[in-house]
Design an enzyme around this catalytic site. Structure first.
Site, PDB file in Angstrom:
ATOM      1  N   LYS A 196       0.875  -1.183   0.000  1.00  0.00           N
ATOM      2  CA  LYS A 196       0.000   0.000   0.000  1.00  0.00           C
ATOM      3  C   LYS A 196       0.912   1.233   0.000  1.00  0.00           C
ATOM      4  O   LYS A 196       0.944   2.013   0.972  1.00  0.00           O
ATOM      5  CB  LYS A 196      -0.916  -0.013   1.234  1.00  0.00           C
ATOM      6  CG  LYS A 196      -2.032  -1.027   1.150  1.00  0.00           C
ATOM      7  CD  LYS A 196      -3.155  -0.625   0.208  1.00  0.00           C
ATOM      8  CE  LYS A 196      -4.046   0.440   0.800  1.00  0.00           C
ATOM      9  NZ  LYS A 196      -5.121   0.845  -0.167  1.00  0.00           N
ATOM     10  N   ASP A 229      -5.375  -3.716  -2.002  1.00  0.00           N
ATOM     11  CA  ASP A 229      -6.838  -3.780  -2.159  1.00  0.00           C
ATOM     12  C   ASP A 229      -7.198  -4.123  -3.601  1.00  0.00           C
ATOM     13  O   ASP A 229      -8.081  -4.953  -3.862  1.00  0.00           O
ATOM     14  CB  ASP A 229      -7.511  -2.480  -1.691  1.00  0.00           C
ATOM     15  CG  ASP A 229      -6.809  -1.217  -2.193  1.00  0.00           C
ATOM     16  OD1 ASP A 229      -5.682  -1.315  -2.725  1.00  0.00           O
ATOM     17  OD2 ASP A 229      -7.387  -0.123  -2.051  1.00  0.00           O
ATOM     18  N   ASP A 257      -5.326 -16.606   1.734  1.00  0.00           N
ATOM     19  CA  ASP A 257      -6.573 -17.292   2.094  1.00  0.00           C
ATOM     20  C   ASP A 257      -7.640 -17.021   1.043  1.00  0.00           C
ATOM     21  O   ASP A 257      -8.394 -17.914   0.658  1.00  0.00           O
ATOM     22  CB  ASP A 257      -7.073 -16.834   3.469  1.00  0.00           C
ATOM     23  CG  ASP A 257      -6.632 -17.796   4.570  1.00  0.00           C
ATOM     24  OD1 ASP A 257      -5.566 -18.425   4.397  1.00  0.00           O
ATOM     25  OD2 ASP A 257      -7.340 -17.920   5.593  1.00  0.00           O
TER      26      ASP A 257
END
Ligand code: NAD
Length: 372
Positions: A196, A229, A257
């Site tokens: 990020k 994101d 995951d």
């Protein structure tokens, strides 16, 4: 004395379904030993909640020493509701964190492969995931989970405040990026670095360090950058754009995951946690399924042992130089699946399901068929 080469394995089954799936994986280890004419010297240790109950600590120093001396460590899974209220220092998960730290295992490799026989087990449309084959390289010794300062404090107005620190330094970024670039050279030569950088200083440094390393040493590999994101969104939208993803600890935890569900079940995915290679061989290194101890199904004999068995395949390849046997194990898993072998997590409504032992037997039967 057999005259065979001898290799030392430390086996740590852990809690919940760990021991159940490990039992099946050990049959595959025995098969590999026979096939490759290797004598496996197997030591077993107690870790996680089971070790808290037995010794009052999630992992003994003697177990860490045994791991250092082993050629590879095969780990099951740890944790469960029984130990959830313990102090952090006594949590079963500390067993893995200590092993990683003390053996300097800083890169967690999570392959995300869609097996054609399971294409309908995913919630994602088949055309989006068919032939998907990517690897997430997650930095796992630094970042938010280890950064200092961290803690819980009472503020002057009486509120409680929890705080952690996301931090990455040049050497930590470079060593995990090297793993990703090296891996990409053996695949499609594409690395996507994820952070990020738009809102965090650690993300900005991550991007700058990887860009410089790429220019210096890996310009033959294509490097792209993506915000975490966006990466989460792209993994669901168009996952086949990725080959190797390299990212920090917390983003790697979450994104891997998420990516696992592209394949249909947590019960299918193995992982390797490695350090610096020794002539292309990683030793010691830790091999474990990405799933946890699954307390909801523990003791029922229905857990899928494939992720643990595929972790054996990764171990044979990356630590033990047994590439042929690694490929055969993977092939045997695919063959068993294509013949309809399904544990409950993979089956559709009304489909017959196998127990953990039956699934292990189905893979073994395919291994024996492959060499007959
Ligand atoms: P989990 O991975 O244990 O289970 C999530 C869901 O997936 C459950 O419904 C479970 O039944 C199912 N599942 C997982 N593995 C399966 C398999 N092999 N076959 C069939 N179904 C399977 O995650 P959780 O429930 O969030 O965590 C349970 C415990 O495991 C917690 O204590 C957690 O801290 C721990 N954990 C440990 C590890 C590890 O040891 N590396 C990793 C993740 C979670």
């Amino acid at each position: 004395m057999s005259g065979n080469k001898s290799l030392r394995l430390l086996v740590l089954p852990g809690d919940g379904i760990g021991p159940e799936v490990m039992q099946q994986a050990l049959h595959v280890v025995a098969w590999a030993g026979e096939h490759a004419a290797v004598d496996f010297e197997i030591r077993e240790g107690v870790v996680g909640g089971a070790a808290v109950d037995l010794y009052g600590t999630p992992i003994l120093d003697a177990t860490i020493d045994a791991a250092r001396q082993a050629d590879a460590v095969l780990f099951g899974s740890v944790g469960g509701p029984k130990w959830e209220k313990l102090d952090f220092s006594l949590r079963p998960e500390i067993a893995i964190l200590r092993l990683r730290k003390e053996l300097s295992l800083f890169a967690n490799l999570r392959p995300v492969t869609v097996f054609e026989p399971l294409i309908d087990s995913s919630t994602i449309k088949p055309e989006i995931i068919r032939n998907l084959d990517l690897v997430i390289v997650r930095e796992c010794m630094g970042g938010l989970y280890f950064g200092e300062p961290r803690g819980i404090e009472t503020m002057p107005d009486g509120q409680t405040r929890g705080f952690n620190t996301e931090t990455y330094a040049t050497s930590e970024i470079e060593r995990v990026a090297r793993v990703a670039f090296d891996l990409a050279r053996r695949r499609s030569r594409k690395v996507c670095s994820v952070e990020k950088a738009n809102v965090t200083e650690s993300g900005l440094v991550w991007r700058q360090v990887i860009t410089k390393l790429h220019e210096r040493e890996f310009s033959d590999v294509e490097l792209t950058h993506m915000y975490a994101d966006n990466c989460a969104m792209q993994l669901v939208r168009r996952p086949k754009q990725f080959d190797v993803i390299v990212t920090g600890n917390i983003f790697g935890d979450i994104l891997s995951d998420l990516a696992s569900m592209l394949t249909g079940s947590l019960g299918m995915l193995p992982s390797a946690t490695i350090g610096t290679s020794n002539d292309g061989r990683f030793s010691p290194a830790l091999y474990e399924p990405i799933h946890g101890s699954a307390p909801d199904i523990a003791g029922k004999g229905i857990a899928n042992p494939m992720a643990q068995i595929l972790s054996v395949a990764m171990m044979l390849r990356l630590s033990l130089n047994l590439e042929k046997e690694a490929e055969m194990v993977e092939q045997a898993c695919i063959s068993a699946l294509s013949k309809g072998a399904r544990t409950a997590d993979l089956a559709h409504d009304g489909e017959a399901t196998l127990t953990t032992t039956q699934m292990g037997d189905a893979v073994l039967a395919e291994l024996h068929r492959l060499i007959s």
